[in-house]
Each structure stands twice: as structure tokens, then as C-alpha cells.
Write an enzyme that holds these catalytic residues in place. Structure first.
Site, short mmCIF file in Angstrom:
data_model
loop_
_atom_site.label_atom_id
_atom_site.label_comp_id
_atom_site.label_asym_id
_atom_site.label_seq_id
_atom_site.Cartn_x
_atom_site.Cartn_y
_atom_site.Cartn_z
N GLN A 256 14.81 -4.10 14.53
CA GLN A 256 16.29 -3.55 14.75
C GLN A 256 17.31 -4.96 15.53
O GLN A 256 18.08 -5.15 15.09
CB GLN A 256 16.34 -2.57 16.08
CG GLN A 256 15.64 -1.41 15.73
CD GLN A 256 15.49 -0.36 16.95
OE1 GLN A 256 16.07 -0.74 17.99
NE2 GLN A 256 15.29 0.92 16.46
N GLY A 257 16.34 -5.70 16.36
CA GLY A 257 17.17 -6.72 17.06
C GLY A 257 18.01 -7.96 16.42
O GLY A 257 19.16 -7.82 16.30
N GLY A 258 17.12 -8.62 15.60
CA GLY A 258 17.66 -9.76 14.88
C GLY A 258 16.88 -10.82 14.48
O GLY A 258 15.53 -10.75 14.71
N LYS B 98 0.67 -1.18 -0.14
CA LYS B 98 -0.06 0.02 0.01
C LYS B 98 0.96 1.10 -0.07
O LYS B 98 0.31 2.45 -0.29
CB LYS B 98 -0.97 0.12 1.21
CG LYS B 98 -0.36 0.05 2.40
CD LYS B 98 -1.53 0.02 3.62
CE LYS B 98 -1.20 -0.02 4.72
NZ LYS B 98 -2.34 -0.30 6.12
N SER C 238 10.16 -13.22 15.43
CA SER C 238 9.19 -12.80 14.39
C SER C 238 9.60 -12.81 12.88
O SER C 238 8.89 -13.43 12.05
CB SER C 238 8.83 -11.09 14.46
OG SER C 238 9.96 -10.50 14.50
N ASP D 59 -5.03 -5.02 8.09
CA ASP D 59 -5.83 -4.80 7.22
C ASP D 59 -5.71 -6.28 6.61
O ASP D 59 -6.96 -6.88 6.17
CB ASP D 59 -5.25 -4.33 5.74
CG ASP D 59 -4.99 -2.81 6.13
OD1 ASP D 59 -5.28 -2.24 7.04
OD2 ASP D 59 -4.00 -2.08 5.24
N ARG E 199 5.42 -13.08 22.06
CA ARG E 199 6.43 -13.65 21.27
C ARG E 199 7.73 -13.64 22.00
O ARG E 199 8.01 -12.44 22.65
CB ARG E 199 6.36 -12.80 20.16
CG ARG E 199 7.50 -13.20 19.10
CD ARG E 199 7.31 -12.47 17.82
NE ARG E 199 7.43 -11.04 17.85
CZ ARG E 199 8.73 -10.31 18.09
NH1 ARG E 199 9.71 -10.93 18.01
NH2 ARG E 199 8.60 -9.05 17.94
N HIS F 237 6.16 -3.78 23.81
CA HIS F 237 7.56 -3.88 23.91
C HIS F 237 7.85 -2.86 25.07
O HIS F 237 7.44 -1.94 25.37
CB HIS F 237 8.41 -3.26 22.77
CG HIS F 237 9.64 -3.69 22.79
ND1 HIS F 237 10.77 -3.08 23.23
CD2 HIS F 237 10.53 -4.66 21.80
CE1 HIS F 237 11.81 -3.34 23.03
NE2 HIS F 237 11.70 -4.58 22.02
N ARG G 209 9.53 -10.23 27.53
CA ARG G 209 8.92 -8.87 27.29
C ARG G 209 7.75 -8.47 28.21
O ARG G 209 7.65 -7.53 28.63
CB ARG G 209 8.86 -8.84 25.76
CG ARG G 209 10.21 -8.59 24.83
CD ARG G 209 9.60 -8.40 23.48
NE ARG G 209 10.84 -8.16 22.89
CZ ARG G 209 10.91 -8.04 21.26
NH1 ARG G 209 9.75 -8.57 20.76
NH2 ARG G 209 12.08 -7.86 20.87
N HIS H 114 3.38 -3.76 20.42
CA HIS H 114 4.34 -4.02 19.68
C HIS H 114 4.03 -4.84 18.63
O HIS H 114 4.54 -4.81 17.29
CB HIS H 114 5.74 -4.30 20.27
CG HIS H 114 6.95 -4.89 19.50
ND1 HIS H 114 7.59 -3.86 18.98
CD2 HIS H 114 7.62 -5.81 19.51
CE1 HIS H 114 8.60 -4.44 18.19
NE2 HIS H 114 8.62 -5.76 18.54
N GLU I 37 18.97 -11.73 23.75
CA GLU I 37 17.83 -10.69 24.30
C GLU I 37 17.15 -11.37 25.32
O GLU I 37 17.24 -12.61 25.64
CB GLU I 37 17.13 -10.41 22.84
CG GLU I 37 17.81 -9.62 21.96
CD GLU I 37 17.03 -9.44 20.70
OE1 GLU I 37 17.39 -8.68 19.83
OE2 GLU I 37 16.12 -10.04 20.54
#
Length: 407
Positions: free
Chosen positions: A54-56, A42, A392, A224, A387, A245, A291, A352, A122
């Protein structure tokens, strides 16, 4: 509007991909080997939740790590509400999917002396297993995927094309079993609705973070795909499980800027405004707790003290190493007058990641024939109620691959 602008223009492809994040692009690359593919996005093709990761990517790559350890960490973080079979599939196939990214030339960070991937840790992880590209992993992944997609002759990318609704046999009143046939799409530049038809349709539109006022998600994350799937009759589950987060930047000049969890993985400490390191009172893993635990702990401290934020303290760490490891975070903070080498970073929790979504099996199939889903749009059962950090993009890659294998 003239009558010609109201007509439906039809585009026909073998596969129709709605969304241009890591799940959509990886799927497109694979199915393009045996058919034509349209990728709808879109806005610009780089604009996705993946781009801002950012993280990995969590994957078992270290000599002292194991699949069983990653599986256990994932299920513990998900409050044991995960689908254990899906967790095992994702964890065990993760290293192969990471190898594919390496073959595409993703610029992951290596340890200079050993010549091996630099693995960081993490929250919620018992081992160092996060493969990263400094603190801009998602951008590095997207750049390589987009280059490969742009070079593939069977893939057409339609930017500024906003999918509005799915087309099914039932909704068209056609006889026979229901099946997804394509989508009605708003061509934003021409301001008209067009019809895209595909033998198979993949929903990969990301999450729904923008339903919250305070979120780390970009403006495109409006749910969506989940809404379209629901309207088309697909099963939806676990929408109540939305991950917050713990560390989004608290600053009037910053809109939804995330401070990567890797900052705590490298030794950052959460403190109240009077300097107390408070996480030891909430969890044995302190600042590296899952988290949901850290976000609730921060929320409890803010309510207890009446403070607007807590601080993430990195000032005890080696300054040059901080800049080298977190160039994206450092650059953004410096633009706002915050030097994380000398000043604590003001942070608060924010919405998040959507742990629910369109229900799929372990090959991305939804309850509507012809309709697949992958990435944050999908509910695979991997995450349970929360999560695990850096699972992800891993999920996106694994289930995009599996969905492509049956297309």
C-alpha cells in the site's frame, strides 16, 4: 493417474523466472531484450506480495533529502546489522529505477499545484521520500509491469504453475561443477509435473509470512523459493529476522488486511482503548518510530492492559483529504462498517516481511552457479534485522536490474 500424465514435459528458455512480483517481472523485461523468458507463477500473475503493497517506494527525490540521510535511516532501522555497501548501492540507484517505472506509465500520485511527485513520510524516515499511488502503490506498479510483460514477444507467462524443486547438475548426478539447470513445476490445471529448463534461473517467489498464523501476507507467501534454494545447496541467512507490521486491521471479517504506515505518516495517532496516545513513552519519533519499535510498543500495551487491540486514530484529520489520500483503506473499512473519518481503526501487529532469505551478492548471484535471487526471497544485506518502511519494492527493482545486467 494414467501413465501419460506422469511424464515430464520439457520447456526450454534462455531465462527462467520463478515468481511474478516486481522483482521477477522487472528482471524478465530486461533479460527479454536478448533472449526468451519464462515467468512461472503458482496462481494468477497479479497475485504477489507486490500487489498488496500500500505505502509506496522510498527514493531520494525531494530537494531537501539526500542519499546519506536515506542510508542512515535504513541502517538505523536495521539495528546496524545491514551491509553498508549494499545499502548505498540500493539507495543511490533507487531514483533511476523509479524513473523506469515512470517511463512504464505507473500512475503515481502528484501534487496538483506543483506538478511534482507527492512525497509522503513513513516510520523510521527522517524526510518525506515515499513515492506512492494513493494507498494502492503495489497494484499500480503491477498493472504497468504486467502490461509491459504481456506485450513483450520474448516473454511467456505460465499461470497456475507451482515450482516444486530446482534441478541442478549435482542432484541429477551429472559430472562436472554444480549448476542450476531449471525446475520441476506442477501444472496445477493439468495436474502433472513438467520440466522447465533455463540457462539462468531467478528465484523471485516473495517471502514466508504464511508460516505465521497472523500475517499481513497473502496465502501465496509460503517461502517456496527460500526452501527450494536451500534444498539445492544455496546459502540461507537471517531467517530469524522477521518484521512485524504494527498496524494490521483487527476485525473478524478481514483476513490479513494492512493499514498502511502512511496513515501515521499523515498524522494518525496510536491510542489505547481508553484514549491514551502511548508512543511518546517508547520513542522520540512517537508514532513514526521504526516498525519494530512500534510493534513491540503495541504488544507491550496489549499485555499490560489485557486489551485485544489498540486504535489508530485518524478522526482529527480533514475527512475529505483522508478519503482522497487513502481510498483503498477507506473503502475496505467502510465495507466492514468502520468509518475512519469518525471512528478509530482497531489494529494489532502481524508478521509482515522476511528480512532473511537466499544469500546473494549485490548482483543477485547465489552460492549455486546459474541461480539468482531477488526481492523478498533474497538476503542481500539491505535490511539488517528490520526493514525500513517502503524499502521493499525499491530493493526488488534495484537488484532485479543488477541481476539482469549480468545475465
Amino acid at each position: 493417474m494414467a501413465s501419460t500424465d506422469r511424464q515430464l514435459d520439457e520447456h526450454s528458455f534462455d531465462s527462467l523466472v520463478i515468481g511474478s512480483g516486481s522483482a521477477g517481472l522487472m528482471y524478465a523485461l530486461k533479460v527479454a531484450e536478448h533472449g526468451t523468458v519464462a515467468v512461472l507463477t503458482k496462481r494468477g500473475k497479479v497475485e504477489s506480495n507486490t500487489r498488496w503493497a500500500q505505502g509506496g517506494i522510498a527514493a531520494v527525490m525531494g530537494a531537501h533529502d539526500s542519499f546519506e540521510s536515506h542510508i542512515a535511516d535504513t541502517i538505523k532501522a536495521g539495528d546496524v546489522l545491514n551491509n553498508p555497501e549494499v545499502v548505498r548501492v540500493c539507495v543511490e540507484e533507487g531514483p533511476d529505477r523509479l524513473a523506469e517505472l515512470l517511463s512504464l506509465g505507473v500512475s503515481f500520485t502528484y501534487r496538483e499545484q506543483e506538478g511534482q511527485l507527492d512525497l509522503t513520510r513513513e516510520g523510521g524516515h527522517s524526510e518525506r521520500r515515499i513515492v506512492h499511488a494513493k494507498d494502492m502503490t503495489g497494484l499500480a506498479v503491477m498493472e504497468s509491469l504486467i502490461q509491459a510483460v504481456d506485450e513483450h514477444p520474448n516473454i511467456a507467462v505460465f499461470e497456475d504453475h507451482h515450482a516444486v524443486d530446482l534441478i541442478t547438475r549435482l542432484r541429477l548426478g551429472l559430472p562436472g561443477p554444480d549448476r542450476c539447470l531449471g525446475a520441476y513445476v506442477l501444472n496445477r490445471k493439468l495436474r502433472r509435473i513438467e520440466t522447465f529448463v533455463g540457462k539462468v534461473v531467478l528465484l523471485a517467489t516473495g517471502g514466508a509470512g504464511k508460516v505465521y498464523r497472523y500475517t499481513s501476507n497473502p496465502d501465496i507467501a509460503t517461502g517456496d523459493g527460500i526452501a527450494m534454494g536451500w534444498r539445492a545447496g544455496a546459502d540461507i541467512a537471517n531467517m530469524e529476522f522477521f518484521q512485524f507490521h504494527p498496524t494490521c486491521l483487527y476485525h473478524p471479517g478481514a483476513k490479513n488486511f494492512l493499514i498502511t504506515e502512511a496513515c501515521r505518516g499523515e498524522g494518525g495517532i496510536l491510542r489505547t482503548l481508553d484514549g491514551e496516545a502511548f508512543m511518546a513513552r517508547y520513542h522520540p519519533q512517537k508514532d513514526l518510530a521504526p516498525r519494530d519499535v512500534v510493534a513491540r510498543a503495541i504488544d507491550a500495551e496489549l499485555k499490560r492492559l489485557g486489551d485485544p487491540h489498540v486504535n489508530l486514530d485518524m478522526t482529527h484529520l480533514e475527512p475529505d483529504e483522508l478519503v482522497d489520500r487513502f481510498p483503498g483503506v477507506h473503502g475496505k473499512l467502510m465495507s466492514l462498517g468502520i468509518d475512519m473519518r469518525r471512528q478509530p481503526i482497531p489494529v494489532v501487529p502481524a508478521a509482515h516481511y522476511c528480512c532473511g532469505g537466499v544469500c546473494t551478492d549485490d548482483f543477485g548471484r547465489t552460492s549455486v552457479p546459474g541461480l539468482l535471487a531477488a526481492g523478498e526471497t533474497a538476503h542481500t544485506g539491505l535490511h539488517g534485522a528490520n526493514r525500513l518502511a517502503s524499502n521493499s519494492i525499491l530493493e526488488s527493482l534495484v537488484f532485479a536490474h543488477r541481476a539482469a545486467s549480468i545475465t
